[in-house]
Design a protein around this motif. Structure first.
Motif, PDB file in Angstrom:
ATOM      1  N   SER A   1     -31.319 -44.490  16.072  1.00  0.00           N
ATOM      2  CA  SER A   1     -29.952 -44.897  15.763  1.00  0.00           C
ATOM      3  C   SER A   1     -29.440 -45.915  16.780  1.00  0.00           C
ATOM      4  CB  SER A   1     -29.035 -43.666  15.757  1.00  0.00           C
ATOM      5  OG  SER A   1     -27.686 -44.046  15.663  1.00  0.00           O
ATOM      6  N   PRO A   2     -28.781 -46.995  16.333  1.00  0.00           N
ATOM      7  CA  PRO A   2     -28.277 -48.003  17.275  1.00  0.00           C
ATOM      8  C   PRO A   2     -27.202 -47.477  18.208  1.00  0.00           C
ATOM      9  CG  PRO A   2     -27.467 -48.413  15.056  1.00  0.00           C
ATOM     10  CD  PRO A   2     -28.517 -47.352  14.932  1.00  0.00           C
ATOM     11  N   ASP A   3     -26.542 -46.357  17.877  1.00  0.00           N
ATOM     12  CA  ASP A   3     -25.498 -45.850  18.760  1.00  0.00           C
ATOM     13  C   ASP A   3     -26.063 -45.057  19.937  1.00  0.00           C
ATOM     14  OD1 ASP A   3     -26.314 -43.596  17.436  1.00  0.00           O
ATOM     15  OD2 ASP A   3     -24.334 -43.026  16.696  1.00  0.00           O
ATOM     16  N   TYR A   4     -27.416 -45.002  20.043  1.00  0.00           N
ATOM     17  CA  TYR A   4     -28.039 -44.403  21.222  1.00  0.00           C
ATOM     18  C   TYR A   4     -27.516 -45.057  22.502  1.00  0.00           C
ATOM     19  CZ  TYR A   4     -31.565 -44.389  24.899  1.00  0.00           C
ATOM     20  OH  TYR A   4     -32.195 -44.345  26.102  1.00  0.00           O
ATOM     21  N   ILE A   5     -27.170 -46.322  22.446  1.00  0.00           N
ATOM     22  CA  ILE A   5     -26.727 -47.062  23.635  1.00  0.00           C
ATOM     23  C   ILE A   5     -25.420 -46.506  24.201  1.00  0.00           C
ATOM     24  CG2 ILE A   5     -25.340 -48.810  22.442  1.00  0.00           C
ATOM     25  CD1 ILE A   5     -26.635 -50.892  24.307  1.00  0.00           C
ATOM     26  N   THR A   6     -24.715 -45.684  23.447  1.00  0.00           N
ATOM     27  CA  THR A   6     -23.451 -45.138  23.923  1.00  0.00           C
ATOM     28  C   THR A   6     -23.640 -44.036  24.963  1.00  0.00           C
ATOM     29  OG1 THR A   6     -23.350 -43.503  22.133  1.00  0.00           O
ATOM     30  CG2 THR A   6     -22.355 -45.668  21.713  1.00  0.00           C
ATOM     31  N   ILE A   7     -24.860 -43.530  25.164  1.00  0.00           N
ATOM     32  CA  ILE A   7     -25.095 -42.507  26.183  1.00  0.00           C
ATOM     33  C   ILE A   7     -24.900 -43.139  27.561  1.00  0.00           C
ATOM     34  CG2 ILE A   7     -26.797 -40.944  27.189  1.00  0.00           C
ATOM     35  CD1 ILE A   7     -28.061 -40.742  24.409  1.00  0.00           C
TER      36      ILE A   7
END
Length: 212
Positions: free
Chosen positions: A83-89
């Motif tokens: 998922s591209p929202d992995y970067i929000t970690i």
């Protein structure tokens, strides 16, 4: 960025990490562990509701291992790892030297992929064994069918006969090589060379190239 993962369905993500040698004075391993357990693992569990159902933390029994810290995250659908929202970690935190990012001070190697099959000793449910042996497998000079046959008909019988064996789970490495991953779980009371030296079983069998 998301992980370039191939596969879907139930699976596991396992980052293996530790503090880089040049930063051990400013970031002692005990501080790294405290940050990881109290900040980073909870951040992963909150990252995407329902994406991760469990996380298990392990410490290498080899005191000299460069990267002794291992976490296993259980995914109902491992494709969520792409998922591209992995970067929000978050990679920064006041507990880190200079506030981070953590990538500056640590080395991380990760494997991940969908679940293939599991063998159990009795009814263990989802309880993890206190001793974990991880195995990365690249068959050499054998077909996939022959490897699968040997693994299921020969190798698992040998592993399951070891004292204290609780469970073995095998995964397809959706991140590339090695081809397959396996987790062998044992009781702590039986820890020793007869239960954990998995490499000895593989040394001369079926021309396999194995990293343990």
């Amino acid at each position: 960025m998301a992980f370039p993962l191939v596969g879907s369905g139930p699976g596991i993500f396992m980052p293996n990490s530790g503090v880089l040698p040049e930063f051990k004075d400013v970031f002692p391993y005990s501080d790294f562990v405290h940050w990881y357990e109290t900040v980073h693992i909870p951040d992963w569990l909150r990252w995407k509701p329902g994406a991760i159902t469990s996380a298990w933390r392990y410490q290498s029994v080899d005191a000299d291992r460069d990267w002794p810290f291992l976490v296993a995250y259980k995914f109902p659908n491992i494709s969520d790892l792409s998922s591209p929202d992995y970067i929000t970690i978050p990679l920064t935190n006041p507990m880190l030297p200079e506030g981070g990012p953590i990538s500056k001070f640590t080395h991380i190697e990760a494997v991940a992929g969908p679940h293939i099959e599991t063998w159990r000793s009795g009814s263990t449910g989802d309880d993890r064994g206190p001793i974990l042996v991880t195995e990365e497998i690249d068959p050499a000079n054998v077909t996939t069918d022959k490897f699968q046959e040997w693994y299921r008909d020969v190798y698992i019988g040998e592993v399951s006969a070891m004292a204290g064996w609780r469970r073995t789970s095998r995964f397809d490495n959706g991140m590339g090589q090695p081809r397959w991953l396996a987790l062998h779980e044992f009781e702590e009371s039986s820890f020793g060379p007869n239960t954990t030296k998995i490499a000895g079983l593989l040394e001369l069998k079926r021309d396999l190239s194995v990293q343990v």
